[in-house]
Scaffold this motif. Structure first.
Motif, short mmCIF file in Angstrom:
data_model
loop_
_atom_site.label_atom_id
_atom_site.label_comp_id
_atom_site.label_asym_id
_atom_site.label_seq_id
_atom_site.Cartn_x
_atom_site.Cartn_y
_atom_site.Cartn_z
N GLU A 1 48.11 35.50 32.59
CA GLU A 1 46.94 36.23 33.05
C GLU A 1 46.23 36.83 31.85
O GLU A 1 46.85 37.48 31.02
CB GLU A 1 47.33 37.33 34.04
N HIS A 2 44.94 36.60 31.77
CA HIS A 2 44.15 37.15 30.68
C HIS A 2 42.79 37.53 31.25
O HIS A 2 41.90 36.69 31.38
CB HIS A 2 44.00 36.14 29.54
N THR A 3 42.64 38.79 31.58
CA THR A 3 41.41 39.25 32.22
C THR A 3 40.44 39.91 31.24
O THR A 3 39.35 40.31 31.62
CB THR A 3 41.72 40.24 33.36
N VAL B 1 42.94 36.74 45.86
CA VAL B 1 42.51 35.40 45.45
C VAL B 1 42.30 35.41 43.95
O VAL B 1 41.58 36.26 43.41
CB VAL B 1 41.20 34.99 46.15
N GLY B 2 42.97 34.49 43.27
CA GLY B 2 42.84 34.37 41.83
C GLY B 2 41.81 33.33 41.45
O GLY B 2 41.52 32.40 42.21
N PHE B 3 41.24 33.51 40.27
CA PHE B 3 40.32 32.53 39.69
C PHE B 3 40.73 32.29 38.26
O PHE B 3 41.11 33.23 37.54
CB PHE B 3 38.87 33.05 39.71
N LEU C 1 40.76 39.02 42.93
CA LEU C 1 39.98 39.80 43.89
C LEU C 1 40.76 39.99 45.17
O LEU C 1 41.53 39.10 45.58
CB LEU C 1 38.66 39.08 44.22
N ASP C 2 40.56 41.14 45.82
CA ASP C 2 41.17 41.30 47.14
C ASP C 2 40.31 40.53 48.16
O ASP C 2 39.18 40.13 47.86
CB ASP C 2 41.32 42.77 47.51
N GLU D 1 36.65 41.80 48.64
CA GLU D 1 35.80 41.54 47.49
C GLU D 1 35.40 40.07 47.43
O GLU D 1 34.24 39.73 47.12
CB GLU D 1 36.52 41.91 46.19
N TYR D 2 36.35 39.20 47.70
CA TYR D 2 36.08 37.77 47.65
C TYR D 2 35.05 37.38 48.70
O TYR D 2 34.09 36.64 48.41
CB TYR D 2 37.38 36.99 47.87
N ALA D 3 35.23 37.87 49.92
CA ALA D 3 34.28 37.56 50.99
C ALA D 3 32.88 38.04 50.63
O ALA D 3 31.90 37.30 50.78
CB ALA D 3 34.75 38.20 52.30
#
Length: 549
Positions: free
Chosen positions: A418-420, A396-398, A353-354, A357-359
Motif C-alpha cells: 500500500e502506498h497512498t 473498496v481499494g484502487f 474508500l468506504d 465514499e465510493y458510491a
C-alpha cells in the motif's frame, strides 16, 4: 462487457485529409494546454477543474465578441484578419468556448480559428452544428475537443483529443454510451506504463484511444479493442488527428480478450471498465466504466486471464478496483488472483474508500448530484449501499497492477503493498527498473551479492535526526527523491554501508571494513545488512555499478 454495441450516427467522421487540416489549424492557433490556462488565468482554470464553468465563460466572452467585431468587415474571415496580439487569444477563446465549454459562438469567430478546415469542414466531420451560413449565425460543438499534454516514461507528448461533451458543457447527466476523454485514471495509467521498445502492444478497452497513442510511440504495432463501437469511432478519429495511421494502430471491436484470442503481446495496458456498479434498475450502466460483471469480477477476470495473451517476458499493466470484505485484508483477495494467474505480480494499492465514499464518487461521475436530481441521487446511493451489503463489503481499494509472464520457469515476484502518498510521475521508468532489479537479485545469492559493486542512486538523500547536544543520530533515513518516494530507516551498519557504496569496493569488502570498525564478526554484519541491501536494490535506492538509475 456485453457483445459489440453498434455506433449511433452522432460520432465524428474519420477523414484523414480533413483531420489533417484540423490539426494544422489547431497548431497554427496555438491551441495548447498552456495557452488555454494562460488565457483563462489561474482562478478560472482552477474553477473549470472543479467543473465550474462560469469564470471561464466570463474570461472568454469579451475576446470572442471583440474578435467577431473585428472580422465583420472581412470578405473571407481568416485568423489573419484579427488585428494585432488579439489574434491568438481570440482564436483560443473561440475554440475553448465552443469545444470545452459547450457554448455557441458566431460563425465568423470559429471560421477565424479554423481557416483551413472551415466551419463547413468541421460540420462535415461531425464536430459542430451551425444554425446557418451567416456570419453571426451560432455554431455549437457536437463533441468535446481539447488539447492534451502529458509526460510518460518515453518523454512529453502533445495531442488534441475528441470525446463526447461532458456534463459541464451539456448540463445533463451523461448518456450511458458516453465516450470519455482523458480523466485522472487515463493519465495515471499512461504515466505508470513501462515505455521500453515493444514489438506488439494491446490496449484493452481503448475508449477514446489515448493509451494506444502513447503505445504507438514505442511499439512496432498496437491493437486497441473496445466493446463500444462509438468509442472505436472516436479512437479512430483521434489517431488520425494525431497523424497515426491504421498501419500503426489497429482497432477491433469485442469484449475483454476475445478480439485477440490466440495472439501474443509484449505489453498489455488496460484502463478497464472496473467500476463496481449495482446491477439494479435505476442505476445507469455506463459503457466506459461498467464491465457488466458483479462486484470486482472484471478485474479478477483480467488478472487471471491476461497471461493467455502475454508473450514470454511480456508485461501487463492494469488499473482496477477490488472489494475488501469483512474479515479479510485487501492483499488476501488480490493475492489470490495473482496465485491463480500464475504470473509475476506487483500490486500497489493507492486508495481505499468506504462504501459510501465510493458510491458518492461514481454517482457524481455520471453527472447526478443531490442538487440536480435528489430523487435519482437517493435511488442510486441506496442501490450502491445495498449491493455492497450483499457481499459484506467494508471498503473498496484502487491501485496499479503490474503483471508479467516469466520468460522461463515459475513466477518469482509476488508483491502487494500500500502506498497512498505522493509518487513522482512518470512512474513507468521506475517500475521497469524495479522489475529489472528484481531479476538481477533473483539470480544472485548472498555470496554473489557480496561480490557486487553498488552505487547510491542519484536521487537518494540521507536525513539524520539528533537530539540537541547529541553527537550521534538517533534516526537515519534514506529518502528516495523519485519513484515511489520511499523512506527507509537505516541502522548504524546499513547507513555506513550505503555511505560507502561508490562503486569502488564490493559489498563484501564494505561489510568487512564495517565489521572491523564496529568490532563485531563480519558474518553478523552481513546477516544484518544484506537483506536490507536487497530491498534497497529492489526499490532503486542502490543500483549496480555501471547501470543508470
Amino acid at each position: 462487457m456485453s457483445p459489440e454495441r453498434l455506433p449511433s450516427r452522432d460520432v465524428p467522421r474519420h477523414d484523414p485529409a480533413q483531420l489533417g487540416a484540423l490539426r494544422a489549424d489547431l497548431t497554427a492557433a496555438g491551441f495548447t494546454v498552456t495557452a488555454v490556462e494562460d488565457l483563462l488565468g489561474p482562478v478560472a482554470s482552477a474553477a473549470l477543474h472543479r467543473e465550474q464553468p462560469l469564470p471561464a465563460l466570463r474570461a472568454t466572452a469579451p475576446l470572442v465578441l471583440s474578435g467577431s467585431s473585428a472580422l465583420r468587415g472581412a470578405t473571407a474571415p481568416t485568423s489573419a484578419d484579427v488585428p494585432g496580439g488579439e489574434d491568438a487569444d481570440a482564436r483560443t477563446a473561440a475554440l475553448v468556448r465552443v469545444f470545452v465549454l459547450g457554448r455557441g459562438v458566431p460563425r465568423v469567430a470559429l471560421a477565424a480559428a479554423l481557416p483551413t478546415l472551415g466551419v463547413d469542414g468541421a460540420a462535415r466531420l461531425g464536430l459542430v452544428q451551425a444554425a446557418g451560413a451567416g456570419r453571426d449565425d451560432e455554431v455549437r460543438a457536437r463533441v468535446d475537443l481539447r488539447p492534451y499534454e502529458a509526460e510518460d516514461a518515453a518523454g512529453p507528448v502533445r495531442w488534441w483529443l475528441v470525446s463526447d461533451l461532458g456534463e459541464v458543457a451539456t448540463g445533463r447527466a451523461l448518456r450511458t454510451d458516453h465516450v470519455l476523454g482523458v480523466g485522472g485514471a487515463s493519465t495515471t495509467l499512461a504515466q505508470v506504463t513501462v515505455r521500453d521498445r515493444r514489438r506488439r502492444v494491446l490496449d484493452l478497452g481503448t475508449g477514446c484511444g489515448i493509451q494506444a497513442l502513447h503505445a504507438a510511440r514505442h511499439a512496432e504495432a498496437v491493437v486497441g479493442t473496445d466493446v463500444s463501437a462509438r468509442a472505436l469511432a472516436f479512437a479512430r478519429v483521434n489517431a488520425a488527428l494525431a497523424g497515426v495511421g491504421p498501419e500503426r494502430v489497429e482497432l477491433r471491436a469485442g469484449s475483454m480478450l476475445a478480439p485477440v484470442e490466440g495472439e501474443q503481446f509484449d505489453l498489455v495496458v488496460s484502463n478497464s471498465p472496473f467500476v463496481i456498479t449495482p446491477r439494479t434498475p435505476g442505476v445507469p450502466a455506463y459503457e466506459y466504466r461498467d464491465g457488466g460483471r458483479a462486484g470486482d469480477a472484471v478485474v479478477r477476470e483480467l488478472v487471471t486471464g491476461v497471461g493467455a495473451v502475454l508473450a514470454p517476458g511480456g508485461v501487463a499493466q492494469l488499473l482496477g478496483n477490488w472489494e475488501v470484505r469483512r474479515g479479510e485484508e485487501w492483499h488476501e483477495r488480490v493475492g489470490s488472483w495473482l496465485d491463480e494467474a500464475g504470473l509475476d505480480g506487483w500490486v500497489i494499492q493507492r486508495e481505499l474508500l468506504d462504501p459510501a465514499e465510493y458510491a458518492e464518487t461514481w454517482i457524481r461521475d455520471g453527472g447526478v448530484t443531490p442538487d440536480r436530481d435528489r430523487a435519482a441521487w437517493d435511488v442510486q446511493y441506496g442501490a450502491w449501499l445495498d449491493d455492497f451489503a450483499t457481499r459484506d463489503v467494508v471498503a473498496v481499494g484502487f491501485g496499479i497492477l503490474t503483471l508479467r509472464r516469466p520468460a522461463t520457469g515459475r513466477p518469482t515476484l509476488r508483491r502487494l503493498e500500500e502506498h497512498t502518498g505522493t509518487v513522482h510521475q512518470p512512474l513507468g521508468g521506475h517500475l521497469a527498473a524495479s522489475l529489472a532489479a528484481h531479476d538481477w537479485l533473483t539470480v544472485r545469492d548472498d555470496s554473489a551479492l557480496a561480490a557486487a559493486h553498488l552505487v547510491v542512486a542519484p536521487d537518494v538523500t540521507e536525513e539524520r535526526y539528533l537530539r540537541p547536544g547529541s553527537v550521534d543520530p538517533e534516526v537515519v533515513l534514506l529518502r528516495q527523491g523519485g519513484g515511489l518516494g520511499r523512506a527507509v530507516q537505516a541502522g548504524t551498519a546499513l547507513a555506513g554501508l550505503v555511505g560507502a557504496c561508490d562503486g569502488d569496493l564490493a559489498v563484501g569488502q564494505v561489510v568487512g571494513a564495517l565489521a572491523a570498525l564496529l568490532e563485531v564478526p563480519a558474518d553478523d554484519v552481513a546477516a544484518d545488512v544484506l537483506p536490507s541491501v536487497r530491498g534497497l536494490v529492489r526499490d532503486g535506492l542502490l543500483i549496480p555499478a555501471g547501470t543508470t538509475g
